[in-house]
Scaffold this active site. Structure first.
Site, PDB file in Angstrom:
ATOM      1  N   PHE A 168       0.837  -1.197   0.000  1.00  0.00           N
ATOM      2  CA  PHE A 168       0.000   0.000   0.000  1.00  0.00           C
ATOM      3  C   PHE A 168       0.872   1.246   0.000  1.00  0.00           C
ATOM      4  CE2 PHE A 168      -2.619  -3.370   1.446  1.00  0.00           C
ATOM      5  CZ  PHE A 168      -3.932  -3.031   1.186  1.00  0.00           C
ATOM      6  N   ALA A 169       0.558   2.174  -0.917  1.00  0.00           N
ATOM      7  CA  ALA A 169       1.277   3.447  -0.986  1.00  0.00           C
ATOM      8  C   ALA A 169       0.241   4.566  -1.076  1.00  0.00           C
ATOM      9  CB  ALA A 169       2.208   3.481  -2.185  1.00  0.00           C
ATOM     10  N   VAL A 170      -0.157   5.073   0.074  1.00  0.00           N
ATOM     11  CA  VAL A 170      -1.148   6.149   0.101  1.00  0.00           C
ATOM     12  C   VAL A 170      -0.523   7.391   0.716  1.00  0.00           C
ATOM     13  CG1 VAL A 170      -3.102   4.568   0.210  1.00  0.00           C
ATOM     14  CG2 VAL A 170      -2.064   5.365   2.314  1.00  0.00           C
TER      15      VAL A 170
ATOM     16  N   ASP B 184       5.216  -4.021   3.615  1.00  0.00           N
ATOM     17  CA  ASP B 184       5.192  -2.565   3.665  1.00  0.00           C
ATOM     18  C   ASP B 184       5.877  -1.987   2.439  1.00  0.00           C
ATOM     19  OD1 ASP B 184       3.848  -2.550   6.030  1.00  0.00           O
ATOM     20  OD2 ASP B 184       5.557  -1.959   7.278  1.00  0.00           O
TER      21      ASP B 184
ATOM     22  N   GLU C 137      -1.247  -5.111  13.653  1.00  0.00           N
ATOM     23  CA  GLU C 137      -0.148  -5.980  14.061  1.00  0.00           C
ATOM     24  C   GLU C 137      -0.485  -6.717  15.354  1.00  0.00           C
ATOM     25  OE1 GLU C 137       4.298  -5.183  13.364  1.00  0.00           O
ATOM     26  OE2 GLU C 137       3.961  -4.518  15.427  1.00  0.00           O
TER      27      GLU C 137
ATOM     28  N   ASP D 170      14.731  -3.155  11.087  1.00  0.00           N
ATOM     29  CA  ASP D 170      14.393  -1.743  11.248  1.00  0.00           C
ATOM     30  C   ASP D 170      15.684  -0.936  11.316  1.00  0.00           C
ATOM     31  OD1 ASP D 170      13.610   0.833  12.322  1.00  0.00           O
ATOM     32  OD2 ASP D 170      11.681  -0.103  12.745  1.00  0.00           O
TER      33      ASP D 170
END
Length: 330
Positions: A99-101, A189, A281, A304
């Site tokens: 998802f890229a919003v 992601d 999550e 991360d």
């Protein structure tokens, strides 16, 4: 003369046996059958319960965990090449939902560029990109076996709502389209990049990735949702690992069960005015507690960048992109 030869053979056999000298046979001229390869390089073995990570082999190609046991270190490239060849014969298709919003469209090029190079090279992959700005998706030349599907999606005022509704969107698209298009499906992601090969070692029925933030912590200090009112609640004393929602997947049927169950939990929480600690999550961790993954990926499959990488994580295959969260989320 014949008796002398026989006695000599018996004497030689006795000497070899006494000194434990192995008999060296001549190489066989028989070709290796494909079934032999399948038996030799089959699915990685499973044991009974997770053990602490071990930091041993000097030559590490892949570090993963196969439930429920210590990590399996897959050394060198030979096993990988054999396994890749086997999976190509199966001709499976893998789907990747991302998802890229809002401002996250800035990460599309880095994600797709690195995934095109490192993610399941040589295998058929469908990238399903959900975005509220289809016109901003850059043109990227993907490998012949990889395809990109751009799917418009509505925006939400809060990033938390965007995050929690991903499960519902994935579940609905599995039911309507993807169950006919792919064999395995992974949710990833968009704000990540890949730096090393990610191959068929990730293929299994239900796959979870151990959080890079939580993997060394005692179970009771993991970031589970603890409030009993939430459908995502995990009681104290329970839990295995803490799983990252940034990378999970499996067979399309199992991912459908997972996303449907998790969004049901999100919906019930909303009806009661509850929002779990880490949103979808938290619900993912609750689901995987009672539906054990058949394959666990080590933190090298989602590292991360805010953390200092310890010696045990020898390879960083996929990691988050450094960013100002306040800037991209609002």
């Amino acid at each position: 003369m014949k008796k002398v030869l026989i006695l000599g053979g018996i004497l030689m056999a006795g000497i070899l046996g006494y000194f434990h000298i192995p008999y060296i046979s001549q190489p066989s001229c028989q070709p290796i059958r494909q079934t032999d390869l399948n038996e030799t390089f089959s699915v990685l073995p499973r044991m009974s319960y997770p053990q602490p990570f071990v930091d041993k082999p000097q030559r590490t190609d892949v570090l993963l965990v196969s439930p429920w046991l210590a990590p399996i270190v897959w050394e060198g490239t030979f096993n990988r090449d054999i396994l890749n060849a086997q999976y190509r014969q199966k001709n499976f298709v893998v789907g990747v939902a991302t998802f890229a919003v809002k401002k996250y469209v800035r990460f599309i090029e880095g994600f797709l560029g690195s995934a095109n190079k490192f993610f399941l090279s040589g295998h058929r992959v469908n990238f399903y990109l959900f975005t509220d700005h289809p016109e901003k998706v850059p043109s990227i030349n993907l490998a012949p076996e990889k395809r990109l599907f751009i799917i418009p999606v509505q925006n939400y005022s809060r990033w938390q709502d965007i995050s929690m509704n991903r499960m519902d969107i994935i579940s609905n698209h599995i039911h309507s389209h993807w169950r006919y298009e792919v064999d395995y499906l992974y949710s990833m992601d968009i704000d990540v990049q890949m730096f090393e090969h990610i191959g068929v070692e990730i293929i299994d029925t239900l796959v979870g990735t151990i959080s890079s933030w939580q993997y060394t912590k005692p179970r009771d200090s993991n970031s589970y949702e603890r409030h009993p009112e939430s459908r995502a609640a995990i009681p104290h004393g329970e839990g295995d690992f803490y799983y990252a929602a940034s990378f999970y997947g499996g067979s399309v049927s199992e991912v459908y069960k997972l996303t449907t169950a998790c969004f049901k939990g999100v919906t019930e929480d909303r009806a009661n005015g509850i929002e779990a600690k880490w949103h979808e999550e938290s619900h993912l961790n609750k689901y995987l507690l009672y539906h054990k993954p058949t394959r666990l990926l080590s933190p090298e499959y989602y590292w991360d960048e805010e953390l200092i990488r310890p010696r045990i994580i020898r390879v960083k295959r996929l990691s988050s992109v450094r960013k100002d969260l306040q800037e991209v989320r609002f």
